[in-house]
Enzyme design. Sequence first.
Site, PDB file in Angstrom:
ATOM      1  N   SER A  95       0.663   3.729  -2.371  1.00 40.82           N
ATOM      2  CA  SER A  95       0.152   4.784  -3.272  1.00 40.82           C
ATOM      3  C   SER A  95      -0.043   6.112  -2.548  1.00 40.82           C
ATOM      4  O   SER A  95      -0.065   7.164  -3.179  1.00 40.82           O
ATOM      5  CB  SER A  95      -1.165   4.340  -3.916  1.00 40.82           C
ATOM      6  OG  SER A  95      -2.161   4.213  -2.940  1.00 40.82           O
ATOM      7  N   SER A  96      -0.188   6.066  -1.230  1.00 40.41           N
ATOM      8  CA  SER A  96      -0.403   7.315  -0.483  1.00 40.41           C
ATOM      9  C   SER A  96      -0.064   7.081   0.988  1.00 40.41           C
ATOM     10  O   SER A  96       0.346   5.984   1.375  1.00 40.41           O
ATOM     11  CB  SER A  96      -1.866   7.775  -0.616  1.00 40.41           C
ATOM     12  OG  SER A  96      -2.738   6.765  -0.120  1.00 40.41           O
ATOM     13  N   GLY A  97      -0.222   8.132   1.786  1.00 38.72           N
ATOM     14  CA  GLY A  97      -0.137   8.018   3.237  1.00 38.72           C
ATOM     15  C   GLY A  97       1.145   7.419   3.787  1.00 38.72           C
ATOM     16  O   GLY A  97       2.241   7.693   3.303  1.00 38.72           O
ATOM     17  N   SER A 132     -11.318  -5.326  12.530  1.00 36.58           N
ATOM     18  CA  SER A 132     -10.202  -5.814  11.701  1.00 36.58           C
ATOM     19  C   SER A 132      -8.873  -5.556  12.400  1.00 36.58           C
ATOM     20  O   SER A 132      -7.956  -6.367  12.334  1.00 36.58           O
ATOM     21  CB  SER A 132     -10.225  -5.156  10.315  1.00 36.58           C
ATOM     22  OG  SER A 132      -9.841  -3.784  10.387  1.00 36.58           O
ATOM     23  N   LYS A 133      -8.764  -4.413  13.092  1.00 34.37           N
ATOM     24  CA  LYS A 133      -7.502  -4.080  13.756  1.00 34.37           C
ATOM     25  C   LYS A 133      -7.346  -4.854  15.081  1.00 34.37           C
ATOM     26  O   LYS A 133      -6.239  -5.233  15.448  1.00 34.37           O
ATOM     27  CB  LYS A 133      -7.395  -2.569  13.983  1.00 34.37           C
ATOM     28  CG  LYS A 133      -7.333  -1.749  12.679  1.00 34.37           C
ATOM     29  CD  LYS A 133      -6.115  -2.078  11.825  1.00 34.37           C
ATOM     30  CE  LYS A 133      -5.953  -1.102  10.672  1.00 34.37           C
ATOM     31  NZ  LYS A 133      -4.791  -1.381   9.820  1.00 34.37           N
ATOM     32  N   PHE A 192      -3.812  10.551  11.950  1.00 34.44           N
ATOM     33  CA  PHE A 192      -2.849  11.108  10.994  1.00 34.44           C
ATOM     34  C   PHE A 192      -3.617  11.618   9.790  1.00 34.44           C
ATOM     35  O   PHE A 192      -4.693  11.087   9.452  1.00 34.44           O
ATOM     36  CB  PHE A 192      -1.849  10.042  10.551  1.00 34.44           C
ATOM     37  CG  PHE A 192      -0.728   9.824  11.527  1.00 34.44           C
ATOM     38  CD1 PHE A 192       0.504  10.429  11.345  1.00 34.44           C
ATOM     39  CD2 PHE A 192      -0.912   9.017  12.634  1.00 34.44           C
ATOM     40  CE1 PHE A 192       1.536  10.242  12.244  1.00 34.44           C
ATOM     41  CE2 PHE A 192       0.110   8.820  13.554  1.00 34.44           C
ATOM     42  CZ  PHE A 192       1.338   9.434  13.355  1.00 34.44           C
ATOM     43  N   SER A 227      -1.445  -1.586  12.898  1.00 32.43           N
ATOM     44  CA  SER A 227      -2.770  -1.680  13.499  1.00 32.43           C
ATOM     45  C   SER A 227      -3.306  -0.264  13.622  1.00 32.43           C
ATOM     46  O   SER A 227      -3.201   0.535  12.677  1.00 32.43           O
ATOM     47  CB  SER A 227      -2.661  -2.386  14.855  1.00 32.43           C
ATOM     48  OG  SER A 227      -3.891  -2.420  15.522  1.00 32.43           O
ATOM     49  N   ASP A 245      -3.222  -6.393  -5.262  1.00 31.47           N
ATOM     50  CA  ASP A 245      -4.367  -6.246  -4.358  1.00 31.47           C
ATOM     51  C   ASP A 245      -4.147  -7.317  -3.286  1.00 31.47           C
ATOM     52  O   ASP A 245      -4.106  -8.515  -3.608  1.00 31.47           O
ATOM     53  CB  ASP A 245      -5.674  -6.497  -5.140  1.00 31.47           C
ATOM     54  CG  ASP A 245      -6.899  -6.300  -4.252  1.00 31.47           C
ATOM     55  OD1 ASP A 245      -6.816  -6.591  -3.041  1.00 31.47           O
ATOM     56  OD2 ASP A 245      -7.935  -5.865  -4.784  1.00 31.47           O
ATOM     57  N   TYR A 296     -13.856  -1.601  11.093  1.00 29.19           N
ATOM     58  CA  TYR A 296     -12.445  -1.196  11.066  1.00 29.19           C
ATOM     59  C   TYR A 296     -11.784  -1.631  12.380  1.00 29.19           C
ATOM     60  O   TYR A 296     -10.741  -2.283  12.368  1.00 29.19           O
ATOM     61  CB  TYR A 296     -12.344   0.326  10.885  1.00 29.19           C
ATOM     62  CG  TYR A 296     -10.940   0.854  10.975  1.00 29.19           C
ATOM     63  CD1 TYR A 296     -10.064   0.713   9.904  1.00 29.19           C
ATOM     64  CD2 TYR A 296     -10.473   1.479  12.129  1.00 29.19           C
ATOM     65  CE1 TYR A 296      -8.758   1.188   9.985  1.00 29.19           C
ATOM     66  CE2 TYR A 296      -9.181   1.954  12.219  1.00 29.19           C
ATOM     67  CZ  TYR A 296      -8.327   1.816  11.143  1.00 29.19           C
ATOM     68  OH  TYR A 296      -7.043   2.283  11.228  1.00 29.19           O
ATOM     69  N   GLY A 316       0.801  -1.235   0.000  1.00 32.92           N
ATOM     70  CA  GLY A 316       0.000   0.000   0.000  1.00 32.92           C
ATOM     71  C   GLY A 316       0.828   1.277   0.000  1.00 32.92           C
ATOM     72  O   GLY A 316       0.750   2.076   0.939  1.00 32.92           O
TER      73      GLY A 316
HETATM   74  N1  LIG Z   1      -4.384   7.705   8.817  1.00 34.29           N
HETATM   75  C1  LIG Z   1      -4.666   7.324  10.046  1.00 34.29           C
HETATM   76  O1  LIG Z   1      -5.093   8.158  10.882  1.00 34.29           O
HETATM   77  C2  LIG Z   1      -4.450   5.892  10.466  1.00 34.29           C
HETATM   78  C3  LIG Z   1      -4.538   5.598  11.825  1.00 34.29           C
HETATM   79  C4  LIG Z   1      -4.333   4.300  12.255  1.00 34.29           C
HETATM   80  C5  LIG Z   1      -4.030   3.307  11.354  1.00 34.29           C
HETATM   81  N2  LIG Z   1      -3.964   3.589  10.027  1.00 34.29           N
HETATM   82  C6  LIG Z   1      -3.623   2.468   9.122  1.00 34.29           C
HETATM   83  O2  LIG Z   1      -2.471   2.806   8.387  1.00 34.29           O
HETATM   84  C7  LIG Z   1      -2.442   2.068   7.162  1.00 34.29           C
HETATM   85  C8  LIG Z   1      -2.182   3.020   6.012  1.00 34.29           C
HETATM   86  O3  LIG Z   1      -3.264   3.926   5.913  1.00 34.29           O
HETATM   87  P1  LIG Z   1      -3.086   5.462   5.507  1.00 34.29           P
HETATM   88  O4  LIG Z   1      -3.580   6.250   6.631  1.00 34.29           O
HETATM   89  O5  LIG Z   1      -1.730   5.718   4.967  1.00 34.29           O
HETATM   90  O6  LIG Z   1      -4.228   5.553   4.396  1.00 34.29           O
HETATM   91  P2  LIG Z   1      -4.184   5.711   2.798  1.00 34.29           P
HETATM   92  O7  LIG Z   1      -3.451   6.948   2.456  1.00 34.29           O
HETATM   93  O8  LIG Z   1      -5.595   5.575   2.372  1.00 34.29           O
HETATM   94  O9  LIG Z   1      -3.327   4.457   2.310  1.00 34.29           O
HETATM   95  C9  LIG Z   1      -3.852   3.148   2.312  1.00 34.29           C
HETATM   96  C10 LIG Z   1      -3.056   2.310   1.347  1.00 34.29           C
HETATM   97  O10 LIG Z   1      -3.568   0.974   1.377  1.00 34.29           O
HETATM   98  C11 LIG Z   1      -3.796   0.560   0.038  1.00 34.29           C
HETATM   99  N3  LIG Z   1      -4.853  -0.434  -0.083  1.00 34.29           N
HETATM  100  C12 LIG Z   1      -6.142  -0.350   0.298  1.00 34.29           C
HETATM  101  N4  LIG Z   1      -6.787  -1.482  -0.021  1.00 34.29           N
HETATM  102  C13 LIG Z   1      -5.877  -2.297  -0.612  1.00 34.29           C
HETATM  103  C14 LIG Z   1      -5.925  -3.604  -1.160  1.00 34.29           C
HETATM  104  N5  LIG Z   1      -7.046  -4.327  -1.175  1.00 34.29           N
HETATM  105  N6  LIG Z   1      -4.784  -4.119  -1.693  1.00 34.29           N
HETATM  106  C15 LIG Z   1      -3.662  -3.416  -1.691  1.00 34.29           C
HETATM  107  N7  LIG Z   1      -3.527  -2.170  -1.208  1.00 34.29           N
HETATM  108  C16 LIG Z   1      -4.634  -1.636  -0.660  1.00 34.29           C
HETATM  109  C17 LIG Z   1      -4.174   1.842  -0.687  1.00 34.29           C
HETATM  110  O11 LIG Z   1      -4.017   1.637  -2.072  1.00 34.29           O
HETATM  111  P3  LIG Z   1      -5.054   2.235  -3.170  1.00 34.29           P
HETATM  112  O12 LIG Z   1      -4.518   3.601  -3.470  1.00 34.29           O
HETATM  113  O13 LIG Z   1      -4.944   1.285  -4.274  1.00 34.29           O
HETATM  114  O14 LIG Z   1      -6.413   2.276  -2.522  1.00 34.29           O
HETATM  115  C18 LIG Z   1      -3.173   2.801  -0.090  1.00 34.29           C
HETATM  116  O15 LIG Z   1      -1.922   2.666  -0.719  1.00 34.29           O
HETATM  117  C19 LIG Z   1      -3.801   1.355   7.071  1.00 34.29           C
HETATM  118  O16 LIG Z   1      -3.646   0.018   7.502  1.00 34.29           O
HETATM  119  C20 LIG Z   1      -4.659   2.142   8.069  1.00 34.29           C
HETATM  120  O17 LIG Z   1      -5.705   1.363   8.600  1.00 34.29           O
HETATM  121  C21 LIG Z   1      -4.167   4.861   9.565  1.00 34.29           C
END
Ligand SMILES: NC(=O)c1ccc[n+]([C@@H]2O[C@H](COP(=O)([O-])OP(=O)(O)OC[C@H]3O[C@@H](n4cnc5c(N)ncnc54)[C@H](OP(=O)(O)O)[C@@H]3O)[C@@H](O)[C@H]2O)c1
Length: 269
Positions: A11-13, A144-145, A174, A127, A49, A141, A9
């Site tokens: 592509s972003s974040g 899952s975590k 974040f 997580s 995926d 969500y 994953g």
């Molecule tokens: N942001 C927060 O506040 C926060 C807090 C706690 C935990 N998290 C966790 O941190 C992790 C990263 O999230 P993020 O905040 O960086 O969000 P994000 O910017 O939405 O990044 C999520 C990444 O996961 C990829 N993804 C989603 N579904 C997928 C699939 N079926 N197969 C492969 N890749 C997939 C997305 O790819 P696509 O572009 O293809 O969709 C994207 O690259 C996640 O596990 C999230 O639950 C985030």
Amino acid sequence: MSKVIFITGISSGFGKHTASLLAEKGHKVYGTTRKEIEHDPRVNVLYLDVTDLPAVEICIKTVLEKEGRIDVLINNAGMHTGGAIEVAPYDDIRSQIDTNLMGAIHTIRAVLPAMRKQGEGTIINISSIGGLMGLPFQAFYSASKFAIEGLSEALRIELKQFKIRVVVVNPGDFHTHNTINRKNVYIRDNNNAYEEQFKKSLTIIEKDENGGWPPEILARKISRIVESKNPCNRYVVASFEQKLAVVLKYILPGSWFAKILEDHYGIKS
Ligand SMILES: NC(=O)c1ccc[n+]([C@@H]2O[C@H](COP(=O)([O-])OP(=O)(O)OC[C@H]3O[C@@H](n4cnc5c(N)ncnc54)[C@H](OP(=O)(O)O)[C@@H]3O)[C@@H](O)[C@H]2O)c1
């Protein structure tokens, strides 16, 4: 020492910034995405995926054929479904669990034979604070975590004999694409019983996330974990208030802690 790192994953974040930072530090980084992206040229991109088991196995095999090893697996890919438990469509519930839980299980199982053979390795599972407390209107969500928590705890014990470490990272709020990517459902089959409360809580959830820390902070933490000789089992990367909430969850009576969450999310009684 340069490590071979597989991160999902990017592509972003968190994934995007972590992959770039680790590559900048001289590691061989293989990052996965589901779509064409402009990526850091130092990162090797694979299309994946994580819900697609055969594709996961091919991806891991490709890296192993090229590098002969994978030192670090970072299970970062994830998605977020928002909505009341009663109205969330089953397809979204399945997709939540398939991505956040089964996706991690797929990569872990695919990488383990190589890590066992190597006699070392590190698995970092992303997580959430939502994996330590059940967040209203984000139940699937959180589920899952929570599952990632249980999986990681058991896995750590099973893998000790093979010198493979399991680290869990619990980010707080974040500012990433997580917010705009969240799939929110509040009415189904004319059932709008939760609409008003959900919208009110969602405003608070989004405000928290939009005011959250930039993903670079988490990337730096993950990079330190990757380079640490002796990482801890868990890292909570969050504001003081969110870290305090984690502690309070374990020391307060359940009903008191529920009241704190109800107040925070504006839940009417
Ligand atoms: N942001 C927060 O506040 C926060 C807090 C706690 C935990 N998290 C966790 O941190 C992790 C990263 O999230 P993020 O905040 O960086 O969000 P994000 O910017 O939405 O990044 C999520 C990444 O996961 C990829 N993804 C989603 N579904 C997928 C699939 N079926 N197969 C492969 N890749 C997939 C997305 O790819 P696509 O572009 O293809 O969709 C994207 O690259 C996640 O596990 C999230 O639950 C985030």
